[in-house]
Design an enzyme around this catalytic site. Sequence first.
Site, PDB file in Angstrom:
ATOM      1  N   LYS A   1       0.872  -1.178   0.000  1.00  0.00           N
ATOM      2  CA  LYS A   1       0.000   0.000   0.000  1.00  0.00           C
ATOM      3  C   LYS A   1       0.908   1.226   0.000  1.00  0.00           C
ATOM      4  CE  LYS A   1      -4.204  -1.789   0.642  1.00  0.00           C
ATOM      5  NZ  LYS A   1      -4.723  -2.104   1.975  1.00  0.00           N
TER       6      LYS A   1
ATOM      7  N   HIS B   1       1.498   8.510   6.927  1.00  0.00           N
ATOM      8  CA  HIS B   1       2.379   7.620   7.687  1.00  0.00           C
ATOM      9  C   HIS B   1       3.487   8.361   8.414  1.00  0.00           C
ATOM     10  CE1 HIS B   1       0.720   4.528   4.844  1.00  0.00           C
ATOM     11  NE2 HIS B   1       0.563   3.943   6.003  1.00  0.00           N
TER      12      HIS B   1
ATOM     13  N   HIS C   1       2.330   6.954   2.489  1.00  0.00           N
ATOM     14  CA  HIS C   1       1.975   8.338   2.169  1.00  0.00           C
ATOM     15  C   HIS C   1       2.218   9.288   3.338  1.00  0.00           C
ATOM     16  CE1 HIS C   1      -1.666   7.708   4.460  1.00  0.00           C
ATOM     17  NE2 HIS C   1      -1.943   6.630   3.733  1.00  0.00           N
TER      18      HIS C   1
HETATM   19  N1  ARG Z   1      -0.808  -1.720   9.827  1.00  0.00           N
HETATM   20  C1  ARG Z   1      -1.766  -0.942  10.555  1.00  0.00           C
HETATM   21  C2  ARG Z   1      -2.301   0.188   9.666  1.00  0.00           C
HETATM   22  O1  ARG Z   1      -1.637   0.611   8.751  1.00  0.00           O
HETATM   23  C3  ARG Z   1      -1.212  -0.336  11.806  1.00  0.00           C
HETATM   24  C4  ARG Z   1      -0.681  -1.324  12.807  1.00  0.00           C
HETATM   25  C5  ARG Z   1      -0.718  -0.790  14.187  1.00  0.00           C
HETATM   26  N2  ARG Z   1      -0.139  -1.669  15.151  1.00  0.00           N
HETATM   27  C6  ARG Z   1      -0.764  -2.657  15.777  1.00  0.00           C
HETATM   28  N3  ARG Z   1      -0.089  -3.377  16.628  1.00  0.00           N
HETATM   29  N4  ARG Z   1      -2.014  -2.945  15.529  1.00  0.00           N
HETATM   30  O2  ARG Z   1      -3.406   0.658   9.927  1.00  0.00           O
END
Ligand code: ARG
Length: 572
Positions: free
Chosen positions: A127, A133, A130
């Site tokens: 993904k 982030h 951007h």
């Molecule tokens: N990958 C997730 C996102 O982009 C965020 C992860 C956050 N960390 C966690 N331990 N859930 O929305």
Amino acid sequence: MINYVDKIAELLSAQIEGLETDEIKGMIEQPQNSDMGDYAFPCFKLAKILRKAPPMIAKGIAEAIAEDGIFEKVEQVNAYVNMFISKTSFAKETIGQVIADDENYGKSTMGEGKPVIVEYSSPNIAKPFHIGHIRSTVIGASIAKIYDMLGYDVIRINHLGDYGTQFGKMIVAYRKWGNREDVINEPIKTLLSYYTKFHVEAEEHPELEDEARATFTKLENGEPEEVELWQWFREESLKEFSRVYDMLGIKFDSYNGESFYSDKMPRFVKELEESGIMENDNGANLVRLDEYGLGTALVTKSDGSTLYITRDIAAAVYRKETYNFYKDIYVVASQQNLHFQQWMKILEMMGYEWAKDCVHVPFGLVSLEEGTMSTRQGRVVFLEDVLNGAVDKTREIIKEKNPDADAETVEEIAKAVGIGAVVFNELSNYRIKDYVFSWDHVLNFEGETGPYVQYTHARACSILRNAGDDIVAKAKEGFDPQYITGESAHALSRLLYDFPAVVVEAGEKYEPSVVTRHIVDIAQAFNKFYHDEHILVDNEDEKIAKVAMVYAAKTVIRNGLDLLCMKAPEKM
Ligand code: ARG
């Protein structure tokens, strides 16, 4: 270094019966307005205990402690005791300590032997990486630095979003319409286009969805061909993320993301079953959290596959068992508040008493001046483009101001200042606030910005160069503090003195903006001092004392910038 609050609490405690020293310590204030002293003590609370009017009490205390050598004067104003620390003592203590500690000024041992996990960035594979982030990435990296400085053993984790049914879709799409070269050349864009195409095609050919599900099951079962493709997608995406991390100078100790926990699930499903909190609902499993106002959490789907939340439960337990953390800090957007509240509650219900040591550190949204971002409408701003754009713009500004500078130096400064500007901007606001990204604001050299602070640091370095090595060496050996007790010098000393406490506060609040604001204050105080006083004067003793002060200011600004993951160029 004298701890003035401790020292004052001791003096006051000798005068006040019926209050513990610690309680007194908590009541000591630092007035915003320096006319009211460096420290102030309100006596309202004492009226009851001492059965006297507060101003009377304040008067008695002021007279009793005034003679102590740390004070220049002590005044009673209404119910307050206003204490003015001797400016010489302040300058001698503070500047001396900063010079002695140098890059360690601000360090603490409070975290010794305590492992702290900071989880940040955690983007989803394939993904776009951007501008949104930037928040988790930079706030998290700064919190990690702050905890480092407080003496904790910091473990930096990137919990990659590298698992889930979307990978079944991506593999199917790649096999049908994909091309190896394209993925290698532009992994994220290409993989994203497969994913999008899959959705378009699936509208007309719903059987694609079944194929994707079957493919994901193969991946979960460890079928070599599926695993190999998925691993390759992950590696290529990570290469692209790493380019940005390198630009920001950000590192991780572990990239164990969601997929890492995929084979650890059965244990948790079993534990959930045994704890009696899980309910079967048409083959799916859920945990009811209504009584806590947290709704219902689905932990396994009817086909038996686990979810985002189940992987977070597994990850927390794995981290506790692997690192025995004192705290496990998650820097994740506030949109996920409910998710975090849910799984932390479930852990607690499962009997993991350390669930209370997991901390969600949320932050607000970043939007663009032209509106919110939308991947579907193609309104995405890639973080890498923003950083490169900042470097380009900074390069132009430097060349304009400094046409003769050599290309290599220009490049180095453009990177430090351009990227620093974006980072500083990100860390200027309270993290929970939403904000709008604006180029004009970010690259302003005058306002309360990164370039302004970096420029102030470079200015201090240039004064030190002009003073010469010999004077700087003498200043480090010792100085006569009476020369740095003017109003603006004293204001600067006070701010430098506060820096270690500011780092503690930033750590306790998980709030890098506390550091950002403080170094802006220091930069402003330094520029006022520089404006008000001649530094490189003829009288050598005076010059040495002032150079000591410049050196100390430069040191604290640099240490502060480092906590924000920013460089401190010596020339600009
Ligand atoms: N990958 C997730 C996102 O982009 C965020 C992860 C956050 N960390 C966690 N331990 N859930 O929305």
